[in-house]
Write an enzyme that holds these catalytic residues in place. Structure first.
Site, PDB file in Angstrom:
ATOM      1  N   TRP A 167       0.800  -1.220   0.000  1.00  0.00           N
ATOM      2  CA  TRP A 167       0.000   0.000   0.000  1.00  0.00           C
ATOM      3  C   TRP A 167       0.829   1.265   0.000  1.00  0.00           C
ATOM      4  O   TRP A 167       0.327   2.344  -0.303  1.00  0.00           O
ATOM      5  CB  TRP A 167      -0.939   0.026   1.203  1.00  0.00           C
ATOM      6  N   ARG A 176       7.018  -1.345 -11.191  1.00  0.00           N
ATOM      7  CA  ARG A 176       8.340  -1.975 -11.067  1.00  0.00           C
ATOM      8  C   ARG A 176       8.270  -3.473 -11.334  1.00  0.00           C
ATOM      9  O   ARG A 176       9.288  -4.107 -11.657  1.00  0.00           O
ATOM     10  CB  ARG A 176       8.896  -1.702  -9.662  1.00  0.00           C
ATOM     11  N   LYS A 191      -2.290  -8.460  -7.509  1.00  0.00           N
ATOM     12  CA  LYS A 191      -3.160  -8.289  -6.351  1.00  0.00           C
ATOM     13  C   LYS A 191      -2.651  -7.080  -5.577  1.00  0.00           C
ATOM     14  O   LYS A 191      -1.674  -7.152  -4.837  1.00  0.00           O
ATOM     15  CB  LYS A 191      -3.151  -9.512  -5.442  1.00  0.00           C
ATOM     16  N   PRO A 192      -3.309  -5.921  -5.746  1.00  0.00           N
ATOM     17  CA  PRO A 192      -2.873  -4.740  -5.002  1.00  0.00           C
ATOM     18  C   PRO A 192      -3.295  -4.831  -3.544  1.00  0.00           C
ATOM     19  O   PRO A 192      -4.181  -5.616  -3.183  1.00  0.00           O
ATOM     20  CB  PRO A 192      -3.598  -3.596  -5.716  1.00  0.00           C
ATOM     21  N   ALA A 193      -2.683  -4.026  -2.706  1.00  0.00           N
ATOM     22  CA  ALA A 193      -3.065  -3.986  -1.292  1.00  0.00           C
ATOM     23  C   ALA A 193      -4.511  -3.534  -1.154  1.00  0.00           C
ATOM     24  O   ALA A 193      -4.988  -2.677  -1.906  1.00  0.00           O
ATOM     25  CB  ALA A 193      -2.149  -3.028  -0.537  1.00  0.00           C
ATOM     26  N   SER A 246       5.856  -7.317   3.991  1.00  0.00           N
ATOM     27  CA  SER A 246       6.555  -7.632   5.236  1.00  0.00           C
ATOM     28  C   SER A 246       7.299  -8.955   5.140  1.00  0.00           C
ATOM     29  O   SER A 246       6.935  -9.856   4.373  1.00  0.00           O
ATOM     30  CB  SER A 246       5.561  -7.694   6.396  1.00  0.00           C
ATOM     31  N   GLU A 267      10.820  -8.762  -2.049  1.00  0.00           N
ATOM     32  CA  GLU A 267      11.333  -7.491  -1.536  1.00  0.00           C
ATOM     33  C   GLU A 267      10.610  -7.258  -0.223  1.00  0.00           C
ATOM     34  O   GLU A 267       9.443  -6.876  -0.202  1.00  0.00           O
ATOM     35  CB  GLU A 267      11.077  -6.379  -2.554  1.00  0.00           C
ATOM     36  N   LEU A 268      11.330  -7.513   0.881  1.00  0.00           N
ATOM     37  CA  LEU A 268      10.683  -7.620   2.181  1.00  0.00           C
ATOM     38  C   LEU A 268      11.047  -6.441   3.084  1.00  0.00           C
ATOM     39  O   LEU A 268      11.413  -5.378   2.607  1.00  0.00           O
ATOM     40  CB  LEU A 268      11.042  -8.963   2.813  1.00  0.00           C
ATOM     41  N   ARG A 295      10.679  10.666   3.641  1.00  0.00           N
ATOM     42  CA  ARG A 295      10.125  10.283   2.350  1.00  0.00           C
ATOM     43  C   ARG A 295       8.934   9.362   2.589  1.00  0.00           C
ATOM     44  O   ARG A 295       9.008   8.404   3.353  1.00  0.00           O
ATOM     45  CB  ARG A 295      11.172   9.564   1.492  1.00  0.00           C
ATOM     46  N   CYS A 301      10.081   1.040   2.930  1.00  0.00           N
ATOM     47  CA  CYS A 301      10.994  -0.017   3.386  1.00  0.00           C
ATOM     48  C   CYS A 301      12.438   0.465   3.402  1.00  0.00           C
ATOM     49  O   CYS A 301      13.265  -0.097   4.114  1.00  0.00           O
ATOM     50  CB  CYS A 301      10.843  -1.258   2.511  1.00  0.00           C
ATOM     51  N   GLU A 398      10.744  -2.719  12.120  1.00  0.00           N
ATOM     52  CA  GLU A 398      10.509  -1.693  11.120  1.00  0.00           C
ATOM     53  C   GLU A 398       9.475  -0.699  11.651  1.00  0.00           C
ATOM     54  O   GLU A 398       8.401  -1.090  12.095  1.00  0.00           O
ATOM     55  CB  GLU A 398      10.013  -2.343   9.828  1.00  0.00           C
ATOM     56  N   SER A 458      16.807   5.376  -4.362  1.00  0.00           N
ATOM     57  CA  SER A 458      16.029   4.678  -5.382  1.00  0.00           C
ATOM     58  C   SER A 458      16.285   5.294  -6.755  1.00  0.00           C
ATOM     59  O   SER A 458      16.246   6.516  -6.919  1.00  0.00           O
ATOM     60  CB  SER A 458      14.533   4.749  -5.057  1.00  0.00           C
TER      61      SER A 458
END
Length: 495
Positions: A167, A176, A191-193, A246, A267-268, A295, A301, A398, A458
């Site tokens: 999200w 990406r 499947k989006p958040a 996560s 990518e966690l 940011r 993350c 995190e 990034s």
């Protein structure tokens, strides 16, 4: 319809929600969920429902995979230049609709509008970058060292993919993954958040308008992720899973995907250290800290979570950072002048509050913020903690919020040890004027990415990804397309 320059914020919201796709995107068109159910999308600044969208279930997942399998071979054999032109047309459309996409993103995710503007530019660039990479997927032809034949390698698309996106960056985390998949000739289900499906549904419409054939991409919002995803991972026709989210969920997905030996990119989570050495330019380090921490409101993350500052400059750095953080304007992301929007939901607000309270209870000193305002919305102010003890949870978990946790260190070895004292290894930030030290630290810190005297790292043209509990695989750069192709070896005789 593109944004009108003289539209008010309210008029733009009303128009977007009226025109926006709200059903599942399957087979190149909107379709209701098989169950007929919907779920609400809320504005984090108010907690109010923005709109209801279709709620995908396992039957919808099966239908989307049927479509992906049906068109996979044809899409794989579509000339690379044609695939490239579709991605480039989509990039142009995203650029032309920047104001609409940024406004929509702020409505559903909460980030300040300048942050959304930046994400639209960044996210769109993945389509431009991978449109250029589509025609560069090559192999090699070499003689066998033994002289017994010739070696030919061919790189082919892996096949139907499932992308699960988070999200916090509703557009960029999708482009990406979608960009390299389509460039490589793969079909994809996204499947989006559940918190932020609207931006991705609009992207589906943009890709269809750009000429993407029906069935190549499906978008399935859902409030019941496990019900949708588990059957897809069990279906042998699915060939790849790519996930951003996560570490806990990533570990579960890896286990579920293991029986079918799916190709996977993970990518966690992250727990990025921000290390300021005694020879650093402190003013530059404070500038970088503001970028690395705030940011996306800290909900990234790659956000700097642990600030390890050499004792000799710690007081100066802390004083200047508190002054800068004190000037941050918090409010609804669509309002002019706002720099810090709300957190995404009440659960995230509770998490951030708990981490700060735990640190204070264990001996940390609160220098700024630390108290959430009364509602409505899920706001948390810019917060600075110092003298944070090693046992505080905020140094291990995190944060995903606008909280700075400062600790000190004495020498280079201790700075490196503290930076590596985490299960995560996604990003790190280092400030020093000494080039030799910068190179030593870059070689010693256990992360997939490191910024030297930079608060933002990034870059579409660079590989993004981590090590240890931050996952595996790379996105972006020339490396990004490798995740969506497999290498075939053809043995040829000596001519």
């Amino acid at each position: 319809m593109p944004a009108q320059q003289d539209e008010s914020r309210e008029e733009r919201t009303e128009r977007l929600l009226r025109e926006l796709p709200k059903q599942l995107w399957v087979g190149g068109q909107q379709r209701p969920a098989e169950t007929g159910k919907t779920f609400p999308v809320r504005n984090p600044a108010t907690g109010d429902v923005i709109v209801e969208v279709s709620d995908a279930g396992p039957e919808d997942g099966a239908r989307a995979l049927d479509e992906a399998v049906r068109v996979q071979e044809k899409w794989a054999h579509t000339p690379p230049r044609e695939r490239a032109e579709i991605l480039r047309a989509a990039f142009d459309a995203i650029s032309s609709r920047k104001a609409d996409m940024a406004h929509l993103m702020t409505l559903e995710m909460g980030k300040a509008l300048p942050e959304s503007d930046a994400e639209v530019a960044y996210g769109g660039e993945f389509f431009r970058w991978f449109s250029e990479e589509a025609a560069r997927i090559g192999g090699r032809f070499t003689p066998s060292p033994a002289g017994t034949g010739r070696i030919l390698t061919i790189r082919r698309p892996v096949g139907p993919c499932l992308a699960i996106t988070p999200w916090n960056f509703p557009l960029a985390m999708g482009t990406r993954k979608i960009g390299p998949a389509l460039a490589a000739g793969c079909t994809m289900i996204v499947k989006p958040a559940g918190e932020t499906p609207l931006t991705m549904l609009l992207l589906g419409q943009i890709l269809a308008d750009a000429g993407l054939p029906e069935g190549v991409l499906s978008i399935l919002p859902t409030s019941r992720s496990a019900d949708l995803v588990t059957p897809l991972l069990e279906d042998p026709r699915l060939r790849k899973l790519t996930f951003t989210g996560s570490t806990a969920v990533g570990r579960t997905l890896v286990k579920q995907a293991a029986p079918n030996l799916l190709r996977m990119s993970m990518e966690l989570g992250g727990n990025a250290p921000f290390v300021v050495f005694d020879d650093a330019d402190v003013d530059a380090a404070v500038d970088g800290a503001m970028l690395a921490k705030l940011r996306n409101g800290g909900e990234a993350c790659t956000a700097a979570n642990r600030f390890h500052v050499a004792d000799s400059v710690r007081d100066e750095f802390t004083e200047k950072l508190v002054a800068r953080m004190s000037d941050v304007t918090m409010g609804a992301g669509t309002e002019p002048g706002v720099q810090l929007g709300p957190l995404v939901n009440s659960d995230q607000l509770t998490t951030v509050q708990g981490l700060v309270q735990d640190a204070i209870a264990k001996g940390a000193r609160l220098l700024l913020g630390g108290v959430a305002p009364d509602g409505p919305g899920y706001f948390y102010p810019a917060t600075v903690l110092t003298d944070v003890p090693a046992e505080a949870r905020i140094l291990k978990e995190e944060v995903f919020g606008p909280v700075v946790a400062i600790t000190g260190f004495t020498d280079e070895d201790e700075g490196i040890r503290l930076a590596n004292n985490t299960e995560y290894g996604l990003a790190a930030y280092v400030y020093t004027r000494d080039l030799d030290r910068a190179l030593r630290v870059a070689e010693s810190v256990e992360t997939g990415m490191i910024g030297i005297n930079r608060g933002v790292i990034s870059d579409v043209a660079a590989p993004f990804g981590g090590v240890k509990a931050s996952g595996f695989g790379r996105e972006g750069g020339v490396e990004g397309i490798d995740e969506y192709v497999e290498t075939r070896y053809v043995a040829l005789p000596v001519p």
